[in-house]
Design a protein around this motif. Structure first.
Motif: not given
Length: 154
Positions: A16-22, A27-31, A36-41
């Motif tokens: 969600g934070i990545a979507a708000l950043t995009a 876009f670079l920061a959102a990527t 990083i957010s996909l690491l825990p799952v």
């Protein structure tokens, strides 16, 4: 089970934070945030999280960490003692290196005394002059060196 749920919630929040950043055209920061957010799952799906929670809550594992810490402390103490001994007297290896730098020791240092002539006096320790005080620097006697130079015609 609880750890997998927590990991999923953290990943969804990160996405969600990545979507708000995009949305803000970064876009670079959102990527980066999405990666990083996909690491825990991903860790939860591979079973690493279950393994970690099993490790954290076992007393035997903590005892193992204690033994490892003790091993590191003992190693550090040994290194400090080694450095201290090197400063105090040096190791056997250093003493050998110092002996090599000094050169070979004479087997019989007085054996060649008659052939030295004036240099034979230098082999015996000279007594300090009686008229001098203890604080004065001793004069150097170059007569033996002069004799050797004259002998060789220099």
């Amino acid at each position: 089970m609880l750890s997998s749920t927590v990991c999923t919630v953290v990943s969804v929040a990160g996405l969600g934070i990545a979507a708000l950043t995009a949305y803000r055209k970064r876009f670079l920061a959102a990527t980066r945030i999405a990666a990083i957010s996909l690491l825990p799952v991903g860790l939860a799906m591979t079973g690493v999280i279950d393994w970690l929670t099993g490790v954290v809550f076992k007393p035997v594992v903590w005892a193992g960490f204690g033994v490892l810490a003790l091993s590191i402390v003992l190693f550090m103490i040994a290194r400090a003692a080694e450095r201290h001994s090197l400063k105090a007297g040096g190791s056997r290896k250093e003493r050998r290196a110092a002996a090599r730098q000094r050169g070979p020791e004479a087997v019989a240092p007085t054996a060649s005394a008659p052939s030295l002539g004036a240099g034979a006096r230098a082999a015996q320790p000279a007594a300090p002059p009686k008229g001098r005080s203890k604080g004065a620097a001793p004069q150097e006697d170059f007569s033996d060196i002069e004799a050797i130079l004259k002998k060789h015609g220099i």
